[in-house]
Design an enzyme around this catalytic site. Structure first.
Site, PDB file in Angstrom:
ATOM      1  N   CYS A  78       0.680  -1.317   0.044  1.00  0.00           N
ATOM      2  CA  CYS A  78       0.188   0.472  -0.387  1.00  0.00           C
ATOM      3  C   CYS A  78       1.149   1.288   0.246  1.00  0.00           C
ATOM      4  CB  CYS A  78      -0.894  -0.231   1.312  1.00  0.00           C
ATOM      5  SG  CYS A  78      -1.578   1.377   1.405  1.00  0.00           S
ATOM      6  N   CYS A 126       0.066   3.553   2.758  1.00  0.00           N
ATOM      7  CA  CYS A 126       1.031   2.986   4.325  1.00  0.00           C
ATOM      8  C   CYS A 126       2.438   3.437   4.324  1.00  0.00           C
ATOM      9  CB  CYS A 126       0.774   1.770   4.127  1.00  0.00           C
ATOM     10  SG  CYS A 126      -1.643   1.232   3.651  1.00  0.00           S
TER      11      CYS A 126
END
Length: 104
Positions: A29, A32
């Site tokens: 991600c 993230c």
């Protein structure tokens, strides 16, 4: 940041007394990854909170149990009960995360 190695370890961490932040994430991600850089400073600022990294792919059943469908997401719990959540699929800035955590 604590990173559990099994469902049992994660369950134990969630059930322990005290305030915790479940950080739902995944290594693939990009949003993230953006947060990873700020997390050491955030953890230092909120020493009364225990941060637990929950890889959504490794712990899909936990993510579903907590209704986490977008990452990165944060859920604050105390004694196993949810106090609040900052959940969405959108990128979060350090200031947005700290504003959320200031409530606890």
């Amino acid at each position: 940041m604590q990173t559990p190695k099994s469902y049992e370890e994660l369950a134990s961490l969630i059930e322990e007394n005290g305030k915790k932040v479940l950080f739902f994430t995944a290594d693939w991600c990009p949003d993230c990854q953006y947060i990873y850089l700020a997390l050491p400073e955030i953890e230092e600022q909120y020493k009364d909170l225990t941060f637990i990294r929950v890889d959504r792919d490794d712990y899909m059943a936990i993510a579903q149990k907590w209704d986490i469908f977008g990452i990165p997401s944060f859920v604050v719990i105390e004694d196993g009960k949810e106090l609040g959540r900052f959940v969405s699929k959108l990128r979060k800035t350090k200031s947005e995360i700290t504003a959320f955590l200031d409530q606890f």
